[in-house]
Scaffold this active site. Structure first.
Site, short mmCIF file in Angstrom:
data_model
loop_
_atom_site.label_atom_id
_atom_site.label_comp_id
_atom_site.label_asym_id
_atom_site.label_seq_id
_atom_site.Cartn_x
_atom_site.Cartn_y
_atom_site.Cartn_z
N ASP A 215 4.47 20.35 -1.54
CA ASP A 215 4.89 21.45 -2.40
C ASP A 215 6.41 21.65 -2.34
OD1 ASP A 215 4.90 23.61 -4.02
OD2 ASP A 215 3.53 24.83 -2.83
N LYS B 284 13.61 22.67 -8.85
CA LYS B 284 12.40 23.37 -9.30
C LYS B 284 12.78 24.45 -10.32
CE LYS B 284 8.96 26.57 -7.36
NZ LYS B 284 8.25 26.97 -6.14
MG MG Z 1 5.72 23.62 -5.93
#
Ligand code: MG
Length: 483
Positions: A53, A321
């Site tokens: 992640d 991100k």
């Molecule tokens: Mg992520």
């Protein structure tokens, strides 16, 4: 002494037997279908997807990080294929995961939204039942299936892994920074994280078994579950999805890895994940499953740059991100299956969207024809027997097409902050075009020199848009709202 008549009878008999031989062989072949097929069924390959992640493109030794030590993943890459142009379906968690598990862009499943980009603990929605996950495809072929780790496709029972084709589930159902207590300052809670600041549940199947989950030991416990699952299922074909909760912030690590890396706390976390990969691969080797198991290691999106040194690195890529610049959507991806996958560094495009069609092909499953898939079957390239079917990639940011790539070129329609926050998109007045093979860092806009390439990409995007049926978002409804 044989009479001529007897000889003649024998000759006729011999010719008859010879003429019957193919039929006899056919009968023998038909008779053997039962056991042969049964043997084949047990020879079906196993699949393991390890999904981290917010790990960036530059966050592995084998992707060029100067201080992170990841010997297990580096070995995996050396024995298998390291892909250097591998994309996720979207630049944040929930839609990225929906894309991986369904082989479809999240715009098609309603797993993206302009108002709430991911699911939260107060969300009332999740991946709809009409979607067919990799686990569901494989269940139909007799596979055992398990999900371990972060889910983030809906935490209510009807959306959990056990409602989407997985036999079992063990993990934190959404991001590890959620259920945060309000009594601690936001920045301080991440800079010096404590378990009690983040009241996230740990679930087994549909039951909460620990709250808050002890995140210090979460990577270790996911690993123990994975190793046990492999051992317990070594005699049947299986699909294991290991989606680590880390290195998403807040960063937690077990005491064996704390303070051990040269890259600070983030490095400790990555090195524990690398240890975890080693445990999984060593278990496959010990159990004799390494020649019949495909393992994929990849990440769900780029690093969460606003968290500074607690965030990872996109390496030479621009953005992070929350953006669809390369640093937000291009991720490390390693494929491993000794004896099956041809060792190589692959610079062709690939995507997490391709995992479902690829795994389906390898398992002998047929995909439903009642829906559009955005993934391609990569098996010929993995096996070193052919070219890559993927020549394009559409980059959505929520419901907008932020950019699109065709061949070497990526064309931008929007811009946003390269750190991903604030998330506001600006529509570009003039297109920007980059040759990613020559300029992976996207520094030199070549739009003016390439009107024909721009036209081709614009046409491709228009064609794509015409094939997308609008669906309602599943990310916007809150539990507190009236049904
Ligand atoms: Mg992520």
């Amino acid at each position: 002494m044989m009479h001529n008549k007897e000889k003649s009878i024998l000759r006729v008999a011999f010719r008859r037997i010879r003429s019957l031989l193919p039929v006899t062989l056919m009968v023998a072949a038909i008779a053997s279908v039962g056991p042969a097929e049964a043997q084949k069924a047990t020879d079906k390959p196993n699949f393991i997807i390890i999904f981290t992640d917010d790990q960036g493109y530059g966050d592995l030794g084998c992707y060029g990080h100067p201080t992170l030590k990841t010997p297990n993943i580096d070995r995996m890459a050396a024995e298998g294929q390291k892909w250097t142009s591998f994309y996720v379906a979207e630049n944040v968690c929930t839609p990225s995961r929906a894309g991986l598990l369904t082989g479809r862009l999240p715009i098609r499943s309603g797993m993206t939204s302009d108002t709430r980009r991911v699911l939260f603990p107060d969300s009332d929605g999740g991946l709809p039942q009409s979607e067919k996950t990799i686990a569901r495809v494989l269940k139909e072929k007799g596979y055992n299936t398990a999900a371990i780790g972060k889910w983030h496709l809906g935490h209510l029972p009807q959306y959990l892994p056990t409602s989407h084709g997985f036999d079992t589930y063990y993990g934190i159902p959404y991001s590890n920074d959620m259920d945060r207590v309000n009594s601690v300052d936001y920045k301080a809670s991440f800079a010096d994280p404590k378990i009690e600041y983040f009241q996230v549940p740990l679930m087994r199947n549909t039951e909460v078994i620990e709250k808050p989950a002890d995140q210090n030991t979460i990577t270790k416990r996911y690993t123990q579950e994975a190793v046990k699952y492999i051992r317990d299922n070594k005699n049947k074909p299986f699909f294991l999805y290991v989606a680590h909760s880390l290195p998403h912030v807040p960063l937690f690590v077990s005491k064996e890895f704390k303070g051990k890396s040269e890259r600070g706390l983030y490095g400790d976390v990555i090195e524990e994940i690398d240890w975890s990969v080693g445990e999984i691969l060593n278990t496959l080797r010990k159990e004799g499953l390494d020649k019949n198991t495909y393992v994929v290691f990849t990440s769900d999106n780029g690093p969460w740059a606003i968290f500074n040194e607690h965030a990872g690195s996109a390496g030479l890529l621009y953005g992070s991100k929350g953006t669809s610049y390369e640093g937000g959507v291009r991720v490390p991806a390693v494929f491993w299956a000794p004896g099956k996958i041809k060792p190589a560094v692959v610079s062709n495009m690939g995507s997490t969207l391709d995992l479902l069609p690829t795994i389906s092909k390898l398992a002998g499953a047929t995909l439903p024809t009642d829906r559009v898939y955005d993934g391609y079957d990569l098996t010929t390239l993995l096996h070193g027997k052919g070219g890559n079917p993927r020549n394009e990639m559409i980059f959505y940011h929520s419901t907008s097409i932020f950019a699109a790539r065709k061949g070497d070129y990526k064309l931008y329609f929007y811009s946003n902050d390269p750190k991903g926050y604030p998330q506001k998109l600006e529509k570009l007045e003039k297109y920007q075009l980059f040759n990613l093979q020559h300029d992976p860092s996207e520094r030199y806009n070549v739009a003016d020199k390439n009107p024909q390439i721009i036209k081709e990409i614009v046409d491709m995007v228009e064609k794509h848009k015409a094939g997308v049926a609008p669906v309602k978002s599943n990310l916007e409804k809150r539990i507190t709202q009236a049904n």
